[in-house]
Design an enzyme around this catalytic site. Structure first.
Site, PDB file in Angstrom:
ATOM      1  N   HIS A 112     -72.899  39.983 -31.501  1.00 49.45           N
ATOM      2  CA  HIS A 112     -73.100  41.466 -31.489  1.00 49.45           C
ATOM      3  C   HIS A 112     -71.899  41.949 -32.420  1.00 49.45           C
ATOM      4  CE1 HIS A 112     -75.800  43.271 -28.367  1.00 49.45           C
ATOM      5  NE2 HIS A 112     -74.887  42.982 -27.316  1.00 49.45           N
ATOM      6  N   GLU A 156     -80.375  43.502 -28.109  1.00 46.25           N
ATOM      7  CA  GLU A 156     -80.058  41.992 -26.836  1.00 46.25           C
ATOM      8  C   GLU A 156     -80.627  40.552 -26.663  1.00 46.25           C
ATOM      9  OE1 GLU A 156     -77.268  42.485 -24.628  1.00 46.25           O
ATOM     10  OE2 GLU A 156     -77.585  44.339 -26.178  1.00 46.25           O
ATOM     11  N   HIS A 195     -72.344  35.202 -26.446  1.00 47.07           N
ATOM     12  CA  HIS A 195     -73.497  36.699 -26.657  1.00 47.07           C
ATOM     13  C   HIS A 195     -72.309  38.016 -27.869  1.00 47.07           C
ATOM     14  CE1 HIS A 195     -76.439  39.644 -24.991  1.00 47.07           C
ATOM     15  NE2 HIS A 195     -75.491  40.541 -25.065  1.00 47.07           N
ATOM     16  N   GLU A 196     -71.610  38.203 -26.634  1.00 46.06           N
ATOM     17  CA  GLU A 196     -70.482  39.147 -27.379  1.00 46.06           C
ATOM     18  C   GLU A 196     -70.627  39.283 -28.725  1.00 46.06           C
ATOM     19  OE1 GLU A 196     -70.764  41.819 -26.384  1.00 46.06           O
ATOM     20  OE2 GLU A 196     -71.590  40.904 -24.091  1.00 46.06           O
TER      21      GLU A 196
END
Length: 298
Positions: free
Chosen positions: A156, A230, A152-153
């Protein structure tokens, strides 16, 4: 706490210094008279340039200092990616390296910090990024769930969210400064009938109040975009992992353990964040899981 206050003051001093330098350079090079941003001879063109410089200065400086601020305020212990000192560090480095290769970005810096379950990514560019995870997250999730959070990071970073959020913040700041001073000048001269060349009290009071009101509305816009990011990062994590299930499990786990708010510099880039209606940087866990399940269905 004192370190955070010190960095906050340092950042604001840096913004003021850079703002003053840039305004002087622009004025000298292009012959722009910034005294025309208000008063009898208010120039909308000059005001827009002024608003743009003011609006983007803080956002850009925060972006450039984001890693330094995060490391200092969060107490992040950086891992030597070439020589990890423990099996856990080696596993984290290998996982981030694998994810970054799949996402097509350079290897980020990797760190661990003490705190409740959370993780974040930051950095001024894709080539200068950092991913950090908390001890609380590492102790509360299994390896596959941690891998999903790291994915997930990485998503980003791959999506360029740090730069995009800086641009969104800069644009909204610019409109706040521009509109508040136009309306302030109108109130001062059109309603309060100030006939002096210089702006009066009405201009300053109105501009200050509108900076707060319009700034609050602008924060809603920024928060809405943050929530959209997100969902994209969750989808990116599912793509990196090859399945939505690990991300769904990680989010479900996250909903049942204590989390903590991240500092302003990285608040929008954590795996967990404030939950609310208008100013929340993150959607609810339930909405994020539902979006991933819908993605699975398609």
């Amino acid at each position: 706490m004192f370190k955070r206050i010190g960095l906050f003051l340092l950042t604001n001093v840096a913004v003021l210094v850079v703002l003053g330098v840039v305004l002087n350079i622009v004025s000298a090079v292009f012959g722009i008279n910034f005294s025309n941003v208000a008063g009898k001879g208010q120039s909308y063109g000059t005001l827009l340039i002024f608003a743009g410089i003011v609006g983007f200065s803080g956002s850009i400086i925060s972006l450039l200092m984001s890693k330094t601020i995060a490391k200092s305020t969060m107490g992040v212990q950086m891992i030597d990616v070439n020589h990890p000192s423990t099996k856990l560090e080696a596993w984290l480095v290998d996982t981030v390296h694998h994810h970054s290769q799949k996402a097509g970005i350079p290897m980020p810096e990797v760190g661990i910090y003490e705190g409740e379950a959370n993780a974040f990514a930051t950095g001024s560019t894709k080539n200068s990024s950092m991913v950090a995870v908390s001890t609380g997250l590492l102790s509360s999730m299994n390896k596959e769930e941690v891998e999903a959070v790291l994915a997930h990071e990485i998503a980003h970073v791959a999506n360029g969210d740090m730069v995009t959020m800086t641009l969104i913040q800069g644009v909204t700041n610019t409109f706040v400064v521009f509109l508040s001073r136009i309306i302030g000048n109108f109130v001062d001269r059109g309603i309060l009938r100030n006939e002096d060349d210089a702006p009066g009290v009405g201009y300053y009071v109105t501009s200050f109040i509108l900076d707060l009101v319009l700034g609050f509305l602008a924060s809603m816009v920024v928060a809405a975009f943050s929530r959209h990011r997100e969902f994209r990062a969750d989808a990116g994590a599912a793509k990196i992992m090859g399945s939505s299930t690990p991300m769904i499990n990680a989010l479900a786990r996250l909903g049942g353990v204590p989390t903590e708010e991240l500092p302003g510099a990285v608040k929008g880039f954590g795996i967990a964040g404030s939950i609310g209606q208008l100013l929340a940087t993150h959607p609810s866990i339930e909405d994020r899981i539902a979006a991933l399940r819908t993605q699975n269905a398609h």
